[in-house]
Structure formats: structure tokens, C-alpha cells
Design a protein around this motif. Sequence first.
Motif, PDB file in Angstrom:
ATOM      1  N   GLY A   1       5.237  51.467   4.059  1.00 48.98           N
ATOM      2  CA  GLY A   1       6.132  51.598   2.966  1.00 48.98           C
ATOM      3  C   GLY A   1       6.090  50.507   1.906  1.00 48.98           C
ATOM      4  O   GLY A   1       7.136  50.204   1.104  1.00 48.98           O
ATOM      5  N   GLY A   2       5.012  49.573   1.968  1.00 46.27           N
ATOM      6  CA  GLY A   2       4.888  48.414   1.022  1.00 46.27           C
ATOM      7  C   GLY A   2       3.730  48.397   0.351  1.00 46.27           C
ATOM      8  O   GLY A   2       3.050  49.572  -0.077  1.00 46.27           O
ATOM      9  N   GLU A   3       3.242  47.314  -0.235  1.00 38.02           N
ATOM     10  CA  GLU A   3       2.210  47.148  -1.399  1.00 38.02           C
ATOM     11  C   GLU A   3       1.315  46.222  -0.578  1.00 38.02           C
ATOM     12  O   GLU A   3       1.711  45.165   0.322  1.00 38.02           O
ATOM     13  N   VAL A   4       0.029  46.157  -1.267  1.00 35.54           N
ATOM     14  CA  VAL A   4      -0.681  45.073  -1.213  1.00 35.54           C
ATOM     15  C   VAL A   4      -0.855  44.000  -1.852  1.00 35.54           C
ATOM     16  O   VAL A   4      -0.675  44.390  -3.000  1.00 35.54           O
ATOM     17  N   SER A   5      -1.111  42.829  -1.523  1.00 36.77           N
ATOM     18  CA  SER A   5      -0.951  41.482  -2.424  1.00 36.77           C
ATOM     19  C   SER A   5      -2.185  40.634  -1.869  1.00 36.77           C
ATOM     20  O   SER A   5      -2.835  40.906  -0.876  1.00 36.77           O
ATOM     21  N   SER A   6      -2.260  39.636  -2.551  1.00 37.59           N
ATOM     22  CA  SER A   6      -3.506  38.716  -2.222  1.00 37.59           C
ATOM     23  C   SER A   6      -3.127  37.056  -2.568  1.00 37.59           C
ATOM     24  O   SER A   6      -2.167  36.850  -3.346  1.00 37.59           O
ATOM     25  N   SER A   7      -3.886  36.261  -2.016  1.00 41.95           N
ATOM     26  CA  SER A   7      -3.810  34.966  -2.250  1.00 41.95           C
ATOM     27  C   SER A   7      -4.939  34.760  -3.362  1.00 41.95           C
ATOM     28  O   SER A   7      -5.680  35.858  -3.727  1.00 41.95           O
ATOM     29  N   ARG A   8      -4.952  33.591  -4.040  1.00 43.81           N
ATOM     30  CA  ARG A   8      -5.950  33.273  -5.109  1.00 43.81           C
ATOM     31  C   ARG A   8      -7.332  33.697  -4.949  1.00 43.81           C
ATOM     32  O   ARG A   8      -7.865  34.320  -5.895  1.00 43.81           O
ATOM     33  N   ILE A   9      -7.734  33.523  -3.545  1.00 39.42           N
ATOM     34  CA  ILE A   9      -9.315  33.696  -3.426  1.00 39.42           C
ATOM     35  C   ILE A   9      -9.679  34.880  -3.626  1.00 39.42           C
ATOM     36  O   ILE A   9     -10.846  35.443  -4.090  1.00 39.42           O
ATOM     37  N   GLY A  10      -8.887  35.998  -3.244  1.00 42.30           N
ATOM     38  CA  GLY A  10      -9.225  37.283  -3.306  1.00 42.30           C
ATOM     39  C   GLY A  10      -9.314  37.699  -4.840  1.00 42.30           C
ATOM     40  O   GLY A  10     -10.322  38.498  -5.115  1.00 42.30           O
ATOM     41  N   VAL A  11      -8.564  37.299  -5.704  1.00 43.91           N
ATOM     42  CA  VAL A  11      -8.645  37.587  -7.304  1.00 43.91           C
ATOM     43  C   VAL A  11      -9.784  36.924  -7.610  1.00 43.91           C
ATOM     44  O   VAL A  11     -10.717  37.489  -8.440  1.00 43.91           O
ATOM     45  N   ASP A  12     -10.093  35.491  -7.376  1.00 43.87           N
ATOM     46  CA  ASP A  12     -11.174  34.732  -7.938  1.00 43.87           C
ATOM     47  C   ASP A  12     -12.414  35.478  -7.332  1.00 43.87           C
ATOM     48  O   ASP A  12     -13.650  35.205  -8.235  1.00 43.87           O
ATOM     49  N   SER A  13     -12.393  36.142  -6.055  1.00 40.53           N
ATOM     50  CA  SER A  13     -13.755  36.414  -5.625  1.00 40.53           C
ATOM     51  C   SER A  13     -13.942  37.951  -6.230  1.00 40.53           C
ATOM     52  O   SER A  13     -14.741  38.410  -5.942  1.00 40.53           O
ATOM     53  N   GLY A  14     -13.126  38.525  -7.226  1.00 39.56           N
ATOM     54  CA  GLY A  14     -13.069  39.861  -7.579  1.00 39.56           C
ATOM     55  C   GLY A  14     -12.845  41.002  -6.517  1.00 39.56           C
ATOM     56  O   GLY A  14     -13.253  42.129  -6.722  1.00 39.56           O
ATOM     57  N   TRP A  15     -12.120  40.666  -5.414  1.00 38.93           N
ATOM     58  CA  TRP A  15     -11.959  41.568  -4.454  1.00 38.93           C
ATOM     59  C   TRP A  15     -10.632  42.403  -4.755  1.00 38.93           C
ATOM     60  O   TRP A  15     -10.691  43.507  -4.134  1.00 38.93           O
ATOM     61  N   ILE A  16      -9.804  42.034  -5.548  1.00 40.19           N
ATOM     62  CA  ILE A  16      -8.361  42.755  -5.992  1.00 40.19           C
ATOM     63  C   ILE A  16      -8.101  42.235  -7.246  1.00 40.19           C
ATOM     64  O   ILE A  16      -8.449  41.276  -7.944  1.00 40.19           O
ATOM     65  N   GLU A  17      -7.136  42.918  -7.907  1.00 41.53           N
ATOM     66  CA  GLU A  17      -6.772  43.004  -9.199  1.00 41.53           C
ATOM     67  C   GLU A  17      -5.820  41.790  -9.430  1.00 41.53           C
ATOM     68  O   GLU A  17      -4.934  41.198  -8.352  1.00 41.53           O
ATOM     69  N   LYS A  18      -5.809  41.152 -10.319  1.00 48.44           N
ATOM     70  CA  LYS A  18      -4.981  39.940 -10.767  1.00 48.44           C
ATOM     71  C   LYS A  18      -3.696  40.035 -10.585  1.00 48.44           C
ATOM     72  O   LYS A  18      -2.769  39.032 -10.181  1.00 48.44           O
ATOM     73  N   ASP A  19      -2.856  41.324 -11.086  1.00 48.98           N
ATOM     74  CA  ASP A  19      -1.558  41.256 -11.025  1.00 48.98           C
ATOM     75  C   ASP A  19      -1.074  41.470  -9.455  1.00 48.98           C
ATOM     76  O   ASP A  19       0.078  41.529  -9.239  1.00 48.98           O
ATOM     77  N   ARG A  20      -2.056  41.379  -8.465  1.00 52.34           N
ATOM     78  CA  ARG A  20      -1.917  41.285  -7.131  1.00 52.34           C
ATOM     79  C   ARG A  20      -1.489  40.033  -6.445  1.00 52.34           C
ATOM     80  O   ARG A  20      -1.378  39.847  -5.076  1.00 52.34           O
ATOM     81  N   GLN A  21      -1.971  38.992  -7.507  1.00 47.62           N
ATOM     82  CA  GLN A  21      -2.006  37.685  -6.898  1.00 47.62           C
ATOM     83  C   GLN A  21      -0.540  37.220  -6.536  1.00 47.62           C
ATOM     84  O   GLN A  21       0.476  37.130  -7.628  1.00 47.62           O
ATOM     85  N   VAL A  22      -0.162  36.375  -5.254  1.00 43.76           N
ATOM     86  CA  VAL A  22       0.928  35.740  -5.187  1.00 43.76           C
ATOM     87  C   VAL A  22       0.671  34.321  -5.197  1.00 43.76           C
ATOM     88  O   VAL A  22      -0.353  33.707  -4.571  1.00 43.76           O
TER      89      VAL A  22
END
Length: 343
Positions: free
Chosen positions: A245-266
Motif C-alpha cells: 500500500g505504498g509508493e516507489v522512490s529512488s536514490s539519486r543514481i536512479g534519477v541520474d541514470s534515467g531509470w525513474i522520474e525526478k519527483d521520486r528522488q529521496v
Amino acid sequence: MNNVFVYVELENGAVADVSLELLTKGRELADRLGVKLEAVAMGENIAGIEKELAKYGADTVWVADDKIFSPFRTLPHTSALCGLIEAEKPQIVLFGATPVGRDFAPRVSSALHSGLTADCTQLEIGDHKDAKTGKEYKDLLYQIRPAFGGNVMATIICPNYRPQMATVRPGVMEMPQRDMSRQGKVTVVDAGLSMDDRNVEILQVVHDDKKSVDITEAKVLVSGGRGVGSAEGYAPLRELAEVLGGEVSSSRIGVDSGWIEKDRQVGQTGKTVHPDLYVACGISGAIQHLAGMEGSEFVIAINKDETCPMMKLADLGIVGDLHVIVPKLTEAIKAYKAAQKVD
């Protein structure tokens, strides 16, 4: 002693959450200093906003209601706020560290020849004694923020210039509870501006209709790091987040690598989150990332490296390959919920 100002940012006519958070902190600072908390709102057709802001701690609400203030334009807003600050001389002015705040606050501080500390994560009141001159300063605003790549927390002061100004990251301050009994005073601001004072003309505002959940509001986050390996690697994390019942998020590497959207970065350059459960998958735990999630209630770390910083922070560490562990964990939770008949 002069008062504490909070600039109230509006999003589609509603008060931004970060402004409500700042009112909570502003109320705390004002009480500590024995002064009033004042909110400043600028926009069009915002009559009545003072009633809402008073419930969140504002003693006085300054309202500039004019079409020149909607949508946001930097120079008219700067002119109006600087005029108000010069007249009222607050000792502290706070802004949200949002795209608007990061554009607006530096303009105001520059025009007023005062200091500004950006992206603060803590604010406190304290004293300071100059080691060279021996001069003592009372009741300064301690503006605390990560520095040197997040490796230290710097405390910054502005002893000689006023107002003391800071932008504060969304999500790092406590969200207030409304006090329905509070009544605030409203004062109308006449900035003396007309539409001829516009520095730019905004022809069209395009809103993103894509609906997404703000990760700062999620109670459960399943977050991926370098160990996820690819954009496709987030699919098992999304499945786990769904069953929890949650959401997915990411560290910076996932955003910088284009794997996930910027608004998911923690993290320090992303968002600060405070979920009840934070599942860190393949995240080593660089201090920049820890700064954004260390307020989580319970942390589970899944990593091959049992000595990484995230494992030391975690309440529960699972040593192993996330690509094997996450799907098994998802199936185990599904089976448990089915057995318990839990939706």
C-alpha cells in the motif's frame, strides 16, 4: 523585537503544504522570541485566505490581492514584499525551498542587502559570541543545512544584517494541526503596482494532468538505488510497494541514470520523507540520501554489502540479492494477506 514573516506560496489557489509547515516552525520561533508571527500572501481573488492561515498559527496576515500577482512573476512580487519588509522590519523571513521560493527569496535578499541561507533542514534560536571581537549576539536565527556534499551539517548565522532569511525544504518541518479557535488579523497590502509594472507577460500556463502521489505523503516507500541496475529493475519494487500500500522512490543514481522520474528522488537534492516504513533496496546509504530519509519510522535494508551505511541505519537488514529477495518478499506478503483475508 520585530516579528517573524512567512511568505505563503499558493498552488492553484490553495496554500502550499510547505507554507503550512513553515507557519508551524514560524510559530515556534516567534514564541521563543516573544514576538508575533505574520504571514504574507500574494495572489488574485484570495479574499478569506487569512481565516485559514490564522488557524495554522498566524497572528497577522498581510494580503496583496491583485491580478498582477497571479500567476507568479518575480519582479512584482519582489517589489511588494521588499516594500512591506522595509516598512515592518521583521527580524526573520522564511520561504519554502520550492521553484518559486528559490527564485523569489534571492531576489528579495539581494534587494534588501541581507543574507540568505538556502535549503535549510532545521531552524533554531540561539546566541553567538564573536571569537575575534568578543561581541555577543542574542537570539540569532540558527540556519542549519547540509554542507560539503552532505558530509557535515552547517549552522549559519547572520548577526549584522536584517532580516535573517532562509528557504526551507518541503517535508522537513512538522505539518501543523489546525486550531479552529484562532482568529487572526488581516491587513490589506497596497503595493502601488499596476499591470504596466509587469516585467514579463505570461501568455499561457500549461498544467501537467498526469496524476502522481507525492512521495512526501506516503506512509510506505520502497526505494531503489544503484543495485536495481536498470529502469526495468524497478518493476519488482513497484509490485512490493503495491502489496504494501505504498509508493516507489529512488536514490539519486536512479534519477541520474534515467531509470525513474525526478519527483521520486529521496535525498539532499531530492525530497525529504518521513514514512512509517522505508524499504531500501540496493541503496548503499550515502549521506546525501540518508539526509532525506533518516526520519523514517522503520527502515528495512536489502543489500549484498552487510557493512554499508544503510545497513547500519536500518532497523532490519537483509543481506542478499534484491532481485531474488524482493519478489520472494512480495509473494510472502501476498500469501500472508490472503491467509488473513486482508485487503
